[in-house]
Design an enzyme around this catalytic site. Structure first.
Site, PDB file in Angstrom:
ATOM      1  N   THR A  13       0.846  -1.195   0.000  1.00 26.20           N
ATOM      2  CA  THR A  13       0.000   0.000   0.000  1.00 26.20           C
ATOM      3  C   THR A  13       0.882   1.245   0.000  1.00 26.20           C
ATOM      4  O   THR A  13       1.925   1.288   0.644  1.00 26.20           O
ATOM      5  CB  THR A  13      -0.946   0.024   1.212  1.00 26.20           C
ATOM      6  OG1 THR A  13      -0.199   0.176   2.417  1.00 26.20           O
ATOM      7  CG2 THR A  13      -1.770  -1.261   1.277  1.00 26.20           C
ATOM      8  N   GLY A  14       0.449   2.256  -0.747  1.00 25.53           N
ATOM      9  CA  GLY A  14       1.250   3.466  -0.854  1.00 25.53           C
ATOM     10  C   GLY A  14       2.625   3.199  -1.412  1.00 25.53           C
ATOM     11  O   GLY A  14       3.612   3.826  -1.009  1.00 25.53           O
ATOM     12  N   GLY A  18       8.812   6.571  -1.612  1.00 27.13           N
ATOM     13  CA  GLY A  18       9.435   6.336  -0.322  1.00 27.13           C
ATOM     14  C   GLY A  18       9.780   4.893  -0.015  1.00 27.13           C
ATOM     15  O   GLY A  18      10.201   4.119  -0.884  1.00 27.13           O
ATOM     16  N   ILE A  19       9.600   4.531   1.243  1.00 22.36           N
ATOM     17  CA  ILE A  19       9.923   3.172   1.690  1.00 22.36           C
ATOM     18  C   ILE A  19       9.053   2.155   0.975  1.00 22.36           C
ATOM     19  O   ILE A  19       9.525   1.080   0.589  1.00 22.36           O
ATOM     20  CB  ILE A  19       9.755   3.072   3.224  1.00 22.36           C
ATOM     21  CG1 ILE A  19      10.840   3.891   3.926  1.00 22.36           C
ATOM     22  CG2 ILE A  19       9.814   1.616   3.683  1.00 22.36           C
ATOM     23  CD1 ILE A  19      10.687   3.961   5.441  1.00 22.36           C
ATOM     24  N   GLY A  20       7.776   2.479   0.760  1.00 19.55           N
ATOM     25  CA  GLY A  20       6.895   1.560   0.044  1.00 19.55           C
ATOM     26  C   GLY A  20       7.402   1.249  -1.347  1.00 19.55           C
ATOM     27  O   GLY A  20       7.350   0.108  -1.801  1.00 19.55           O
ATOM     28  N   SER A 139       7.376   2.385  12.882  1.00 20.52           N
ATOM     29  CA  SER A 139       8.470   3.350  12.938  1.00 20.52           C
ATOM     30  C   SER A 139       9.160   3.235  14.282  1.00 20.52           C
ATOM     31  O   SER A 139       8.536   2.843  15.278  1.00 20.52           O
ATOM     32  CB  SER A 139       7.934   4.772  12.765  1.00 20.52           C
ATOM     33  OG  SER A 139       8.915   5.738  13.113  1.00 20.52           O
ATOM     34  N   TYR A 152       1.881  11.107  15.369  1.00 16.99           N
ATOM     35  CA  TYR A 152       2.609  10.095  14.593  1.00 16.99           C
ATOM     36  C   TYR A 152       3.098   8.979  15.511  1.00 16.99           C
ATOM     37  O   TYR A 152       2.865   7.790  15.236  1.00 16.99           O
ATOM     38  CB  TYR A 152       3.785  10.752  13.879  1.00 16.99           C
ATOM     39  CG  TYR A 152       4.603   9.795  13.036  1.00 16.99           C
ATOM     40  CD1 TYR A 152       4.102   9.296  11.834  1.00 16.99           C
ATOM     41  CD2 TYR A 152       5.870   9.405  13.440  1.00 16.99           C
ATOM     42  CE1 TYR A 152       4.856   8.423  11.060  1.00 16.99           C
ATOM     43  CE2 TYR A 152       6.629   8.535  12.667  1.00 16.99           C
ATOM     44  CZ  TYR A 152       6.123   8.046  11.483  1.00 16.99           C
ATOM     45  OH  TYR A 152       6.870   7.176  10.711  1.00 16.99           O
TER      46      TYR A 152
END
Length: 261
Positions: A13-14, A18-20, A139, A152
């Site tokens: 997902t996403g 970035g990391i995805g 995270s 967050y």
């Protein structure tokens, strides 16, 4: 090393940035069919063309049950979803006293409920087939609670609880649910933050990063941002290891001073 994922269907997902994106790339490079979602078809098309021929994108907003169903149906058209990586998340630096109730709810919807909605569909199917693996991208902020990123940190902590709770549903099966905690990584959004910070302070990005590791993350051992590609490797290993279930894997550069995880 053969991770046994060739020809299998993976949902990240996403996964357009970035990391995805790095995770999607690594799964693709290992031979999997990769499905990513987002809200902009052009961005998905660009990401898929760069990832490779077995990458496919679908516009599906997981902030709704309809969006989750759209993603699940699209991915299932390529075969049963063998791996799900719940990567969607938002972050910003903020003053706790200024964060509205509405913003708090946006955080929970992005960072928790998107994972809940798609996992509800995928995990049920995995349990019926007795095969599959789900990874939640949390995270290091989930444990190293950050005062100027309270929403967050809070939602990333909640993600660890969600992951472990779902792992309990897999008892006695060949399905697994784990979580992964990356540290501060050189993604587009993080680099944008440091570039803005450097401009605000009249410094170079390198100077801003030096200050960050000296003052904010002195425990970080490499004293530098993590290459997103390293998380791609780490998540594939975690997702494919039958010995790992119900656990949280840390990849934070040693920022959290602990010998566990």
């Amino acid at each position: 090393m053969d991770f046994g994922i060739k020809g299998k269907t993976v949902v990240v997902t996403g996964g357009a940035t970035g990391i995805g994106r790095a995770i999607a790339q690594t799964f693709h490079d290992e031979g999997a069919t990769v499905i990513i979602n987002g809200r902009t078809q052009s961005k998905l098309d660009t990401a898929c063309s760069e990832i490779g021929e077995r990458a496919h994108g679908v516009v599906a907003d997981l902030r709704s049950t309809d969006g989750a169903q759209t993603l699940f149906d699209f991915a299932s058209g390529f075969g049963p979803v063998e791996f799900l990586v719940n990567n969607i998340g938002v972050f910003d630096v903020n003053d706790f006293f200024e964060v509205s109730d509405e913003r708090w709810m946006e955080y929970f919807d992005h960072n928790i409920m998107t994972s809940v909605r798609i996992s509800r569909l995928v995990l049920k199917d995995m349990l019926d087939r007795n095969s599959g693996s789900i990874v939640f991208i949390s995270s290091e902020a989930a444990i190293r609670s950050i005062g100027n990123m309270t929403p967050y940190s809070t939602t990333k902590s909640a993600m660890l609880g969600l992951s472990r709770s779902l792992a309990e549903l897999t008892r006695g099966t060949d399905v697994r649910v784990t979580s992964y905690m990356p540290g501060t990584t050189a993604t587009e959004s993080v680099m944008g933050y440091f570039q803005g910070l450097a401009e605000e302070q009249g410094k170079t990005v390198e100077q801003a990063l030096d200050d960050f590791y000296r003052d904010v993350q002195p425990g970080n051992l490499p004293q530098k941002l993590i290459d997103p590609a390293m998380h791609g490797r780490g998540v594939v290993q975690l997702a494919t290891n039958p010995a790992m279930n119900g656990i949280c894997h840390r990849a934070d550069g040693g920022t959290i001073r602990s010998i566990f995880g």
